[in-house]
Design a protein around this motif. Structure first.
Motif, PDB file in Angstrom:
ATOM      1  N   ILE A  74       0.774  -1.180  -0.151  1.00  0.00           N
ATOM      2  CA  ILE A  74       0.107  -0.079   0.050  1.00  0.00           C
ATOM      3  C   ILE A  74       0.848   1.268  -0.070  1.00  0.00           C
ATOM      4  N   PRO A  75       2.002   1.519   0.808  1.00  0.00           N
ATOM      5  CA  PRO A  75       2.658   2.531   0.822  1.00  0.00           C
ATOM      6  C   PRO A  75       3.483   2.720  -0.482  1.00  0.00           C
ATOM      7  N   LEU A  76       3.687   1.613  -1.230  1.00  0.00           N
ATOM      8  CA  LEU A  76       4.299   1.465  -2.643  1.00  0.00           C
ATOM      9  C   LEU A  76       3.239   2.246  -3.438  1.00  0.00           C
ATOM     10  N   LEU A  82      -0.639   4.504  -7.867  1.00  0.00           N
ATOM     11  CA  LEU A  82      -1.349   3.641  -8.146  1.00  0.00           C
ATOM     12  C   LEU A  82      -2.591   3.151  -7.194  1.00  0.00           C
ATOM     13  N   ILE A  83      -2.459   3.857  -6.052  1.00  0.00           N
ATOM     14  CA  ILE A  83      -3.511   3.673  -5.061  1.00  0.00           C
ATOM     15  C   ILE A  83      -4.787   4.219  -5.636  1.00  0.00           C
ATOM     16  N   GLU A 121      -5.765   9.193  -1.736  1.00  0.00           N
ATOM     17  CA  GLU A 121      -7.540   9.176  -2.450  1.00  0.00           C
ATOM     18  C   GLU A 121      -8.137  10.301  -1.836  1.00  0.00           C
ATOM     19  N   LEU A 122      -8.094  10.443  -0.475  1.00  0.00           N
ATOM     20  CA  LEU A 122      -8.791  11.414   0.014  1.00  0.00           C
ATOM     21  C   LEU A 122      -8.633  12.865  -0.373  1.00  0.00           C
ATOM     22  N   ARG A 123      -7.298  12.972  -0.845  1.00  0.00           N
ATOM     23  CA  ARG A 123      -6.992  14.391  -1.223  1.00  0.00           C
ATOM     24  C   ARG A 123      -7.600  14.603  -2.409  1.00  0.00           C
ATOM     25  N   GLU A 124      -7.821  13.774  -3.415  1.00  0.00           N
ATOM     26  CA  GLU A 124      -8.442  14.030  -4.793  1.00  0.00           C
ATOM     27  C   GLU A 124      -9.836  14.629  -4.712  1.00  0.00           C
ATOM     28  N   ALA A 125      -9.756  15.922  -5.435  1.00  0.00           N
ATOM     29  CA  ALA A 125     -11.021  16.442  -5.494  1.00  0.00           C
ATOM     30  C   ALA A 125     -12.230  15.798  -5.893  1.00  0.00           C
ATOM     31  N   THR A 126     -12.057  14.705  -6.819  1.00  0.00           N
ATOM     32  CA  THR A 126     -13.042  14.035  -7.187  1.00  0.00           C
ATOM     33  C   THR A 126     -13.386  12.859  -6.370  1.00  0.00           C
TER      34      THR A 126
END
Ligand code: C2E
Ligand code: CA
Ligand code: CA
Ligand code: CA
Length: 276
Positions: A74-76, A82-83, A121-126
């Motif tokens: 997951i960190p990778l 890719l996450i 993921e959470l940071r993505e505006a969408t």
């Protein structure tokens, strides 16, 4: 670049960037194949031992390396980006599974599905729109989805608080994972809109009266004062379960009750509980 170089991989070589690049490429190729799959760990009511929900936990069965831990890949995936597709895949898969179980097992099916969401993921505006799309596609009602975020996730990302508000506005629940391990837990609770606290297993696994047990006591009181639900993670013994029950915890998760289970194993449990 010999094609078989990955055969020489050893965990203690994990630091080399070449190796990470290789693993990253392999992870990208694994996406969309059955090398990646989800296990589901029951969240159990201390009242009647019923399965009130499940947490989706990803697994990677690498053809040569065997099972690779999410703690490693997951960190990778976060570093390479890719996450984003991976996280979407996990969310869609988990939501669809929850709907399938309800169709088959009715009220015996887990009420909620918990999905881990990483900072990236959470940071993505969408992100809220993507979640809304997945709910619409799968037909999962928003109140049956719990997104698990960690304290570090929120702290590193001021902007994502807007997304949290949007998600909760939709009726989705948000849980703070590994709660109590962060640096500024109280500040965080003040700034960050959530519904649940997941007591980190380092506090669950303590003995009555010791320093860490004090955290278990404090967190349930804090949750009550703030009107938040709680889940205690990492329950491994009957004594820990008894202690948590005495403190007022109602929902727990841990090897004592159930390990992360395959779809078939969950269905075995549900079939036993389901009386059509
Ligand atoms: P987490 O979200 O804190 O998940 C709980 C971890 O504790 C899981 O490890 C679970 O197998 C383990 N666990 C459960 N009960 C017990 C217990 O009684 N004792 C002990 N010692 N451990 C217990 P797992 O599945 O290896 O996952 C590790 C971490 O990887 C997760 O920690 C989560 O941060 C991350 N992860 C897993 N799946 C996903 C995913 O789909 N997306 C993202 N972003 N992260 C994931
Ligand atoms: Ca979690
Ligand atoms: Ca956790
Ligand atoms: Ca964790």
């Amino acid at each position: 670049q010999g094609g078989a170089s990955h055969l020489h991989y050893r965990p203690d070589m994990g630091g080399s960037s070449n190796d990470h690049a290789h693993l990253g490429a392999e992870l990208r190729a694994a996406l969309g194949t059955d090398q990646l799959f989800l296990l589901y760990q029951p969240l159990v009511s201390l009242d009647d031992a019923s399965m009130v929900g499940v947490e989706a936990l990803i697994r990677w069965k690498h053809p040569e390396r065997g099972l690779v831990s999410p703690a490693d890949f997951i960190p990778l995936a976060e570093r390479t980006g890719l996450i984003l597709p991976l996280g979407r895949w996990v969310l869609a898969r988990a939501c669809r599974q929850a709907v399938t179980w309800t169709e088959r097992y009715g009220d015996a099916a887990p009420q909620v599905i918990n999905v881990n969401v990483s900072a990236r993921e959470l940071r993505e505006a969408t992100f809220p729109d993507q979640v809304a799309e997945i709910l619409a596609e799968t037909g999962l009602p928003p109140h049956r989805l719990v997104l698990e975020i960690t304290e570090t996730t929120v702290l590193t990302l001021g902007a994502s608080v807007t997304n949290l508000h949007a998600l909760r506005e939709m009726g989705i629940r948000v849980a703070l994972d590994d709660f109590g391990t962060g640096q500024s837990t109280l500040t965080l609770l003040h700034d960050c809109p959530v519904d649940e606290l997941k007591l980190d297993r380092s506090f669950t696994q303590s003995d009555a009266g010791d320093r860490r047990d004090t955290m278990a006591v404090a967190v349930i009181q804090l949750a009550r004062a703030l009107g938040l639900d709680t889940v205690a993670e990492g329950v491994e013994t009957a004594q820990q379960a008894d202690r948590l029950r005495a403190l007022g915890y109602e929902v727990v998760q841990g090897f004592y009750f159930a390990r992360p289970l395959s779809v078939e194993q969950v269905e075995g449990e549900l079939a036993a509980a389901h009386t059509p």
